[in-house]
Enzyme design. Structure first.
Site, PDB file in Angstrom:
ATOM      1  N   ASP A  98      21.245  16.371  37.950  1.00 34.44           N
ATOM      2  CA  ASP A  98      22.334  15.644  38.922  1.00 34.44           C
ATOM      3  C   ASP A  98      23.420  16.713  39.374  1.00 34.44           C
ATOM      4  O   ASP A  98      24.092  17.150  38.673  1.00 34.44           O
ATOM      5  CB  ASP A  98      23.066  14.649  38.191  1.00 34.44           C
TER       6      ASP A  98
ATOM      7  N   ASP B 234      27.657   2.689  41.951  1.00 35.72           N
ATOM      8  CA  ASP B 234      28.060   4.108  41.619  1.00 35.72           C
ATOM      9  C   ASP B 234      29.329   4.681  41.923  1.00 35.72           C
ATOM     10  O   ASP B 234      29.537   4.816  43.083  1.00 35.72           O
ATOM     11  CB  ASP B 234      26.663   5.013  42.132  1.00 35.72           C
TER      12      ASP B 234
ATOM     13  N   LYS C 141      37.941  10.429  39.097  1.00 30.17           N
ATOM     14  CA  LYS C 141      36.933  10.067  38.113  1.00 30.17           C
ATOM     15  C   LYS C 141      37.208  11.215  36.953  1.00 30.17           C
ATOM     16  O   LYS C 141      36.961  10.838  35.730  1.00 30.17           O
ATOM     17  CB  LYS C 141      35.651  10.320  38.532  1.00 30.17           C
TER      18      LYS C 141
ATOM     19  N   GLU D 291      24.480   7.306  34.227  1.00 26.79           N
ATOM     20  CA  GLU D 291      23.773   7.579  35.356  1.00 26.79           C
ATOM     21  C   GLU D 291      22.409   8.081  35.395  1.00 26.79           C
ATOM     22  O   GLU D 291      21.704   7.798  36.337  1.00 26.79           O
ATOM     23  CB  GLU D 291      24.722   8.710  36.264  1.00 26.79           C
TER      24      GLU D 291
HETATM   25  P1  ADP Z   1      29.192  12.749  43.381  1.00 28.38           P
HETATM   26  O1  ADP Z   1      28.195  12.242  42.476  1.00 28.38           O
HETATM   27  O2  ADP Z   1      29.830  13.999  42.990  1.00 28.38           O
HETATM   28  O3  ADP Z   1      30.104  11.962  43.607  1.00 28.38           O
HETATM   29  P2  ADP Z   1      27.146  13.089  45.377  1.00 28.38           P
HETATM   30  O4  ADP Z   1      25.869  12.856  44.837  1.00 28.38           O
HETATM   31  O5  ADP Z   1      27.516  12.109  46.648  1.00 28.38           O
HETATM   32  O6  ADP Z   1      28.460  13.432  44.629  1.00 28.38           O
HETATM   33  O7  ADP Z   1      26.965  14.601  46.273  1.00 28.38           O
HETATM   34  C1  ADP Z   1      27.852  14.845  47.047  1.00 28.38           C
HETATM   35  C2  ADP Z   1      27.758  16.454  47.443  1.00 28.38           C
HETATM   36  O8  ADP Z   1      26.487  16.542  48.046  1.00 28.38           O
HETATM   37  C3  ADP Z   1      28.665  16.939  48.427  1.00 28.38           C
HETATM   38  O9  ADP Z   1      29.221  18.368  48.125  1.00 28.38           O
HETATM   39  C4  ADP Z   1      27.914  16.997  49.790  1.00 28.38           C
HETATM   40  O10 ADP Z   1      28.189  17.962  50.521  1.00 28.38           O
HETATM   41  C5  ADP Z   1      26.398  17.191  49.197  1.00 28.38           C
HETATM   42  N1  ADP Z   1      25.266  16.937  50.189  1.00 28.38           N
HETATM   43  C6  ADP Z   1      25.322  15.814  50.840  1.00 28.38           C
HETATM   44  N2  ADP Z   1      24.158  15.839  51.618  1.00 28.38           N
HETATM   45  C7  ADP Z   1      24.047  17.099  51.535  1.00 28.38           C
HETATM   46  C8  ADP Z   1      22.907  17.845  52.235  1.00 28.38           C
HETATM   47  N3  ADP Z   1      22.028  17.304  53.064  1.00 28.38           N
HETATM   48  N4  ADP Z   1      22.560  19.294  51.985  1.00 28.38           N
HETATM   49  C9  ADP Z   1      23.257  19.683  50.987  1.00 28.38           C
HETATM   50  N5  ADP Z   1      24.428  19.231  50.482  1.00 28.38           N
HETATM   51  C10 ADP Z   1      24.416  17.902  50.654  1.00 28.38           C
HETATM   52 MG    MG Z   2      26.891  11.072  41.386  1.00 28.74          MG
END
Ligand code: ADP
Ligand code: MG
Length: 617
Positions: free
Chosen positions: A203, A20, A82, A181
């Site tokens: 998402d 991912d 990205k 995704e």
């Molecule tokens: P992406 O797909 O954009 O790369 P992710 O799916 O990894 O990102 O999501 C990252 C986001 O999720 C960040 O803003 C992070 O702060 C938030 N996040 C991760 N864990 C938590 C949580 N426990 N509560 C709220 N937000 C969260």
């Molecule tokens: Mg993502």
């Protein structure tokens, strides 16, 4: 039944991984014996920030170390790359305003990011992330990792997908498949095991929000619609909390921290920590110790929810639009899958449940589910997963009508989408000015047995003798299953196109019936097609012969030769309607042989007069 594998000392068998490659975070996963699992880095971390930095020693580093350098060396650190993948400088002017790092000025069309004194393209930056995931996987699994399945947003276009593949190649990873995704998320939950149903994938990540509606039929996922907001995510929540904290600091310390980039980054981390805690606890602290001073503030969930409610609300409008595009009522959604770290927030979950009137899946970690699905797909490709399933494919072939009332297929059934194909066709009549492009769908050989999707004219092409015009026909199905057909006169560049949704108005039963029919009628169809093809060829040679008979060279032939040609012509005309393509082809051959000398002589006179022409000039 499983399969036996005997190991003849081939101990370092390689492994296909699932990756991912996220805007905020990236992960790598593998198909283990009990199912997909995330591969940890040597420090035991599963999630790697999608950040790349040029370290002091001139090396590029990715992940957590790069995120550390973002604190102290923002000018040599890149993130959210990205967003720039596969895009031109012109497309991203708006986007660039939000990026602190600079784009090299010398390059006009290719985006290059300046890190320290050096420049890198987005795929080069992404490759550093991929390379690190590959290294982590090799270290953890103890086998070489040279092949991967990488996920991309469903709305990624050809160029963005190509850039992702390029990044893989630069990281010495062969990208066996790009998977959407949302499809990966559905796979991670094993939803392909159900037979049919409509699935919503919500998402909410770090910087982007995506909603996708998928239809599952017999293990095939079709993306019915996608929507979202490319600038809506956890970052917005962070900024909101950060501004509150900055105001607090201003009033408590009497100092504006906003100009101090390291101070801001540290405070940002503090609010993110508090935000993430609030998903699990009713109260959390925002704490900062910086340059000998302390800031501390408690926040409870009620206040947090009041603050972020407008942000959560902003995700719902794209959801409604997506449902409308897919022509689906909320009640028809059978499964809802949550993806992205921000869906851990209870308020987000509640909003999703209310909108779709279904309890969302939360059994898997939302920030891991896409990588896990990629690993499932990797397992399928490796043959580790037994049940074969087809992903994001065209259920029926697509093509155009050609001479003889038969279909020429450009994209075959079960091609993974997005897919594209280009073929060159020519004209059948001398001086032809228009060509009719008739777009068809189906498995049968004859136009009358296929589904007509669209017709359009390519007008005013350059008039040329039959067979000389070059008409390029390009089929492109995007990730949403929209088919774009473009016909282009290669000489003049004139083009015309049409867009259709091939699945529109087609039920699963119809698809099945069409496929079954094509099997039942396969032999009959093939025979009919061969006859029609032979007739088209016969038409061509008969027309050419008649044209030659009006030419001066004809009169120069001796009587025997002329009689032989006339008789071969008659023989061909006699078998023309015989429904026997062997007989037609045999007589085409015979006429070809009989006219060989005539054709050669005509060629000579043509060359001769061309030479004469040159001399006169
Ligand atoms: P992406 O797909 O954009 O790369 P992710 O799916 O990894 O990102 O999501 C990252 C986001 O999720 C960040 O803003 C992070 O702060 C938030 N996040 C991760 N864990 C938590 C949580 N426990 N509560 C709220 N937000 C969260
Ligand atoms: Mg993502």
């Amino acid at each position: 039944m499983g399969t036996f594998q005997i190991d003849f000392g081939e101990s370092r068998k390689s492994k296909i991984v699932g990756i991912d490659l996220g805007t905020t975070n990236s992960l790598v996963a593998e198909m283990g014996l009990t199912g997909p699992r995330i591969v940890e880095d040597p420090e035991g971390r599963k999630i790697s920030p999608s950040v790349v930095s040029l370290a002091e020693d001139g090396h590029l580093v990715a992940g957590e170390p790069a995120r550390e350098l973002l604190l102290t060396h923002p000018e040599r650190t890149a993130y959210s790359v990205k967003r720039l993948m596969g895009r031109g400088v012109a497309d991203i002017q708006e986007e660039l305003k939000l990026f602190p790092f600079r784009v090299a000025e010398d390059s006009e069309s290719v985006i290059k990011l300046k890190l320290g004194g050096r420049t890198f393209t987005p795929p080069e930056i992404s490759a550093v992330i991929l390379r690190q995931l590959k290294d982590n996987a090799e270290a953890a699994l103890g086998v070489p990792v040279n092949e991967a399945v990488i996920t991309v947003p469903a709305y990624f276009n050809d160029a963005q997908r190509q850039a992702t593949k390029d990044a893989g190649r630069l990281a010495s990873l062969e990208v066996l498949r790009l998977v959407n995704e949302p499809t990966a998320a559905a796979l991670a939950y094993g939803l392909d095991k159900r037979n049919n149903g409509i699935i919503a994938v919500y998402d909410f990540g770090g910087g982007t929000f995506d909603i996708s509606i998928l239809r599952l039929h017999d293990g095939i996922f079709e993306v019915l619609a996608t929507n979202g907001d490319t600038h809506l995510g956890g970052d917005d929540i962070d900024n909101l909390l950060l501004n509150i904290a900055l105001e607090d600091v201003q009033s408590e310390w009497g100092e504006d921290l906003s100009g101090d980039s390291e101070g801001v980054q540290r405070l940002r981390r503090a609010v993110i920590r508090a935000k993430e805690e609030l998903s699990f606890t009713p109260q959390a602290e925002i704490q900062l110790e910086y340059k000998g001073r302390r800031y501390h503030r408690a926040m409870d969930r009620a206040l947090f929810e009041r603050l972020i409610a407008p942000i959560v609300e902003r995700t719902l409008e794209p959801c409604r639009a997506c449902l409308a595009d897919a022509n689906i009522a909320p009640g028809q959604i059978e499964e809802v899958v949550l993806v992205g770290g921000s869906t851990r927030i209870p308020l987000v979950r509640a909003a999703v449940e209310r909108l779709f009137k279904a309890k969302p899946h939360t059994e898997l970690n939302p920030d891991e589910v896409v990588a896990l699905g990629a690993a499932v797909q990797a397992g399928i490709l490796a043959g580790d997963v037994e049940d074969k399933l087809l992903l994001d494919v065209t259920p029926l072939s697509l093509g155009i009508e050609i001479m003889g009332g038969v279909i020429s297929k450009l994209i075959h059934r079960n091609s993974t989408i997005p897919a594209s194909a280009t073929e060159t066709f020519t004209t059948a009549v001398d001086g032809q000015k228009n060509v009719l492009i008739h777009v068809l769908q189906g498995e049968r050989e004859l136009v009358k047995d296929c589904r007509s999707l669209a017709r359009f004219d390519l007008k005013d092409i350059q008039p040329l003798p039959a067979g000389l015009a070059r008409i390029e026909v390009r089929f492109l199905i995007d990730a949403n299953g929209i088919l774009n057909v473009t016909a282009r006169d290669a000489r003049t560049g004139k083009e015309q196109s049409v867009e259709v949704k091939p699945s529109y108005g087609l039920t699963e039963d119809q698809v099945e019936a069409m496929i079954r029919e094509s099997f039942d009628k396969a032999e009959e169809d093939m025979r009919e097609r061969q006859v029609r093809e032979a007739q088209v060829e016969a038409d061509n040679i008969l027309a050419a012969t008649e044209k030659a008979q009006r030419h001066q060279t004809w009169l120069a032939l001796n009587n025997d030769e002329r009689a032989a040609i006339d008789s071969a012509k008659r023989d061909l005309q006699n078998v023309y309607h015989s429904n026997d393509h062997h007989a037609i082809n045999r007589n085409i051959e015979a006429l070809n042989r009989a006219t060989q000398n005539l054709a050669e002589q005509m060629m000579n006179t043509a060359v001769g007069s061309a030479l004469k022409g040159t001399k006169i000039d």
